[in-house]
Motif scaffolding. Structure first.
Motif, PDB file in Angstrom:
ATOM      1  N   UNK A   1      43.099  -2.024  36.097  1.00 15.54           N
ATOM      2  CA  UNK A   1      44.275  -2.178  36.960  1.00 15.54           C
ATOM      3  C   UNK A   1      44.549  -3.664  37.188  1.00 15.54           C
ATOM      4  N   UNK A   2      45.815  -4.108  37.008  1.00 15.57           N
ATOM      5  CA  UNK A   2      46.157  -5.505  37.194  1.00 15.57           C
ATOM      6  C   UNK A   2      46.631  -5.737  38.620  1.00 15.57           C
ATOM      7  N   UNK A   3      45.671  -6.080  39.497  1.00 18.76           N
ATOM      8  CA  UNK A   3      45.992  -6.198  40.922  1.00 18.76           C
ATOM      9  C   UNK A   3      46.935  -7.363  41.177  1.00 18.76           C
ATOM     10  N   UNK A   4      46.826  -8.423  40.385  1.00 19.13           N
ATOM     11  CA  UNK A   4      47.622  -9.618  40.625  1.00 19.13           C
ATOM     12  C   UNK A   4      49.109  -9.330  40.480  1.00 19.13           C
ATOM     13  N   UNK A   5      49.487  -8.540  39.483  1.00 21.11           N
ATOM     14  CA  UNK A   5      50.897  -8.283  39.237  1.00 21.11           C
ATOM     15  C   UNK A   5      51.428  -7.127  40.058  1.00 21.11           C
ATOM     16  N   UNK A   6      50.582  -6.144  40.302  1.00 18.18           N
ATOM     17  CA  UNK A   6      51.080  -4.914  40.897  1.00 18.18           C
ATOM     18  C   UNK A   6      51.216  -4.980  42.404  1.00 18.18           C
ATOM     19  N   UNK A 414      39.937 -24.476  46.158  1.00 23.61           N
ATOM     20  CA  UNK A 414      40.609 -23.509  45.267  1.00 23.61           C
ATOM     21  C   UNK A 414      40.573 -22.087  45.801  1.00 23.61           C
ATOM     22  N   UNK A 415      41.522 -21.292  45.344  1.00 19.34           N
ATOM     23  CA  UNK A 415      41.568 -19.869  45.657  1.00 19.34           C
ATOM     24  C   UNK A 415      40.609 -19.128  44.733  1.00 19.34           C
ATOM     25  N   UNK A 416      39.877 -18.186  45.299  1.00 17.38           N
ATOM     26  CA  UNK A 416      38.985 -17.355  44.496  1.00 17.38           C
ATOM     27  C   UNK A 416      39.829 -16.301  43.779  1.00 17.38           C
ATOM     28  N   UNK A 417      39.997 -16.455  42.469  1.00 17.66           N
ATOM     29  CA  UNK A 417      40.837 -15.532  41.693  1.00 17.66           C
ATOM     30  C   UNK A 417      40.013 -14.613  40.802  1.00 17.66           C
ATOM     31  N   UNK A 418      38.724 -14.461  41.130  1.00 16.22           N
ATOM     32  CA  UNK A 418      37.879 -13.585  40.317  1.00 16.22           C
ATOM     33  C   UNK A 418      38.318 -12.136  40.441  1.00 16.22           C
ATOM     34  N   UNK A 419      37.974 -11.337  39.435  1.00 14.57           N
ATOM     35  CA  UNK A 419      38.334  -9.914  39.461  1.00 14.57           C
ATOM     36  C   UNK A 419      37.697  -9.221  40.667  1.00 14.57           C
ATOM     37  N   UNK A 420      36.476  -9.615  41.007  1.00 14.74           N
ATOM     38  CA  UNK A 420      35.813  -9.011  42.155  1.00 14.74           C
ATOM     39  C   UNK A 420      36.585  -9.280  43.445  1.00 14.74           C
ATOM     40  N   UNK A 421      37.057 -10.531  43.600  1.00 16.05           N
ATOM     41  CA  UNK A 421      37.786 -10.876  44.815  1.00 16.05           C
ATOM     42  C   UNK A 421      39.127 -10.161  44.877  1.00 16.05           C
ATOM     43  N   UNK A 422      39.778 -10.013  43.711  1.00 17.07           N
ATOM     44  CA  UNK A 422      41.037  -9.267  43.664  1.00 17.07           C
ATOM     45  C   UNK A 422      40.828  -7.816  44.103  1.00 17.07           C
ATOM     46  N   UNK A 484      30.237  -1.322  43.393  1.00 14.37           N
ATOM     47  CA  UNK A 484      30.074  -2.591  44.108  1.00 14.37           C
ATOM     48  C   UNK A 484      28.816  -3.346  43.683  1.00 14.37           C
ATOM     49  N   UNK A 485      28.303  -3.054  42.518  1.00 13.50           N
ATOM     50  CA  UNK A 485      27.046  -3.670  42.073  1.00 13.50           C
ATOM     51  C   UNK A 485      27.147  -5.190  42.075  1.00 13.50           C
ATOM     52  N   UNK A 486      28.297  -5.727  41.599  1.00 13.93           N
ATOM     53  CA  UNK A 486      28.438  -7.174  41.456  1.00 13.93           C
ATOM     54  C   UNK A 486      28.851  -7.879  42.745  1.00 13.93           C
ATOM     55  N   UNK A 487      29.252  -7.120  43.750  1.00 11.64           N
ATOM     56  CA  UNK A 487      29.645  -7.758  45.009  1.00 11.64           C
ATOM     57  C   UNK A 487      29.238  -6.899  46.204  1.00 11.64           C
ATOM     58  N   UNK A 488      28.012  -6.491  46.149  1.00 11.68           N
ATOM     59  CA  UNK A 488      27.422  -5.667  47.196  1.00 11.68           C
ATOM     60  C   UNK A 488      27.432  -6.388  48.548  1.00 11.68           C
ATOM     61  N   UNK A 489      27.040  -7.667  48.542  1.00 10.11           N
ATOM     62  CA  UNK A 489      26.959  -8.424  49.791  1.00 10.11           C
ATOM     63  C   UNK A 489      28.342  -8.659  50.403  1.00 10.11           C
ATOM     64  N   UNK A 490      29.338  -8.933  49.541  1.00 11.59           N
ATOM     65  CA  UNK A 490      30.694  -9.123  50.055  1.00 11.59           C
ATOM     66  C   UNK A 490      31.212  -7.855  50.727  1.00 11.59           C
ATOM     67  N   UNK A 491      30.849  -6.707  50.152  1.00 13.89           N
ATOM     68  CA  UNK A 491      31.294  -5.439  50.728  1.00 13.89           C
ATOM     69  C   UNK A 491      30.623  -5.207  52.077  1.00 13.89           C
ATOM     70  N   UNK A 492      29.369  -5.602  52.201  1.00 13.25           N
ATOM     71  CA  UNK A 492      28.673  -5.482  53.482  1.00 13.25           C
ATOM     72  C   UNK A 492      29.373  -6.326  54.557  1.00 13.25           C
ATOM     73  N   UNK A 493      29.807  -7.520  54.163  1.00 10.26           N
ATOM     74  CA  UNK A 493      30.501  -8.393  55.108  1.00 10.26           C
ATOM     75  C   UNK A 493      31.811  -7.775  55.566  1.00 10.26           C
TER      76      UNK A 493
END
Length: 535
Positions: A1-6, A414-422, A484-493
């Motif tokens: 899914x392209x979150x940036x455009x949609x 800079x803005x975090x533009x990673x797929x995880x952050x999107x 959420x394997x790659x951003x488990x801690x961010x999800x906890x926050x």
């Protein structure tokens, strides 16, 4: 899914709707003879509308024709001259006024029932004893649950005149009988200050979400409290702040600038210039100040940042701001609607206009500027900013600043533009975390009763099991297989922050989110570095 455009960014474009509002009001019915003279152009428009009203073959609502006509006229002016129909005037006025009359609850419709997320702190519902998780079943003897009840209908039913009372029947999980509460309608503040707390022993933090009538008082109260706690430095967070009242922006800026320092000046169509200067009343003139901005910081936010930058006061941190340097004045049209018309431009103390270019009658490109700047890579690298050397200005201390479109920060983050952050941003925008947390709290809120706010911030940890339950909840809602394997801690926050919001307040929520905020980290580092230089 392209979150940036949609998906459109959460607050993108709010600056367009709110903007810098000069605060004065004109009334068409009172001042038309003074402001306007009779002419053939107006007669032509009036005669056409009357002709349609009396002679057109089908029944038609001429009010709608007038609305379309007004909007068409304004569309050919500038992007910030707007028409506010009668149906939207109350909410627009409340937003700038800073309060409204109500019962003081944050709610959403859960399984066809009005469910209290949290009573507003100090509000009439909290005083009456209403709690988070309560279901409001009846209002003044009328049922207000079921599929036919929209949020708009519920809000209308729960409205009333100041100091009058409403009788509510409430279902509270665990109670066998419905509870009865009599709630007195009161002024409910729309908070402008989302958070105020100490980042370090001497560095305070205040986040402002807009500039309304009540904002300066909120800000000053928060600043005084932080100074009492030892704050000699301040981080003022204006990220995603779309602006508001011009006078409020000047009052807040005055807290940081010495007497007779120029804050800004405005210029109207005939070249009349009005200058605004700082006074002697500032309480933070000696302290270090850090202003946080991003691409959604607009108008009044840019006034504060530009005034401080041009007076060589403090440090601007973040990314280039929105770029709105036009001032509007509101005029009532006599039928409950109004126009906010651009009446002047504002300029920072060095003389720069930060209004980005626009083509009259072509607002689409103007509104899509966010995507253009993002695709150009400006949000990741300041070298990609398109800057005109012809719009170069110099501050009293010799610093080069630029006009022509937003405030360019002194320190770029800079803005975090990673797929995880999107993905995380998408989840937040859709409200999944909020709904999930509410349902978790609804199972048993008492498990959090022993936590004080400080204890919750410092010692509460979101369990892996809770994250896994949210993952299952999300995949069921989205019918997908997000992990959420790659951003488990961010999800906890995110989950902990939402828990804090529903259990306590927005300030506690912001404090938790800010623990992993890269711009906040940069402020703390700069504060410590400046302290070393001073020593």
């Amino acid at each position: 899914m392209n979150f940036q455009k949609k998906y459109i960014p959460l607050l993108l474009g709010i600056g367009i709707a709110l903007g810098v509002f000069i605060g004065g009001k004109l009334n068409f019915s009172d001042t038309s003879d003074r402001l306007f003279t009779s002419n053939s152009k107006k007669d032509k428009l009036n005669r056409l509308i009357d002709y349609i009203d009396y002679e057109y073959v089908d029944q038609i609502n001429t009010d709608s024709i007038v609305d379309v006509t007004v909007n068409s006229i304004l569309d050919n002016l500038d992007p910030h001259s707007i028409y506010i129909p009668k149906s939207e005037m109350q909410s627009s006025t409340d937003n700038l006024k800073g309060d409204f009359v109500g019962i003081g609850v944050s709610f959403y419709t859960y399984k066809d029932t009005v469910t209290v997320i949290r009573p507003i702190e100090g509000g009439p519902s909290e005083k009456a004893g209403i709690k988070g998780g309560d279901r409001i079943i009846m209002a003044n003897g009328d049922s207000i649950f079921g599929r036919e009840w929209t949020n708009e209908a519920i809000i209308k039913k729960l409205k009333g005149k100041k100091n009058s009372k409403i009788t509510l029947k409430v279902y509270r999980p665990g109670e066998e009988e419905l509870l009865t509460f009599k709630v007195k309608y009161s002024d409910i503040p729309i908070r402008s200050v989302d958070a105020a707390y100490m980042l370090t022993d001497d560095l305070g933090y205040i986040k402002i979400n807009r500039f309304a009538e009540s904002t300066y008082k909120e800000f000053k109260k928060a600043l005084d409290q932080l100074q009492d706690k030892g704050a000699t430095k301040l981080a003022l967070d204006l990220r995603d702040n779309p602006g508001g009242l011009l006078d409020i922006a000047k009052q807040i800026t005055d807290e940081f600038l010495e007497n007779n320092k120029l804050i800004l000046f405005t210029k109207n169509k005939v070249g009349k210039i009005e200058k605004s200067y700082a006074t002697r009343r500032g309480d933070f003139e000696e302290g270090d100040i850090y202003i946080l901005i991003n691409e959604n910081s607009a108008s009044a936010s840019e006034i504060v940042a530009g005034a401080l930058q041009d007076n060589d006061k403090g440090t601007i941190i973040g990314r280039r701001s929105y770029g709105k340097g036009l001032v509007q004045r509101e005029m009532s049209l006599g039928d409950g609607s109004a126009v906010r018309l651009t009446v002047s431009r504002y300029y920072t103390p060095t003389g720069r206009s930060i209004q980005r270019p626009y083509d009259k009658g072509n607002n689409t490109d103007y509104y899509n500027d966010y995507y253009k700047r993002r695709s150009n890579g400006e949000f990741e690298n300041p070298e990609n900013m398109q800057i005109s050397d012809s719009l170069k200005f110099t501050t009293p201390n010799g610093k080069i600043v630029y006009g022509g479109g937003g405030i360019i920060p002194d320190v770029f983050v800079p803005l975090n533009t990673s797929r995880q952050n999107e993905t995380l941003n998408y989840i937040k925008r859709r409200g999944y975390v909020s709904n999930f947390v509410f349902e978790e709290l609804d199972i048993d809120r008492t498990i959090y009763d022993h936590f004080s706010i400080t204890d919750f911030i410092e010692n509460f940890s979101v369990s892996d099991a809770l994250v896994e339950r949210f993952q299952d909840y999300l995949n069921l809602k989205e019918r997908t297989n997000i992990s959420f394997v790659n951003y488990h801690d961010q999800m906890k926050t995110l989950i902990k922050s939402e828990l804090a919001s529903q259990l306590y307040n927005s300030s506690t929520s912001e404090q938790i989110i800010n623990e992993t905020d890269t711009m906040i980290e940069e402020v703390i580092l700069l504060s410590k570095a400046n302290e070393t230089l001073d020593n």
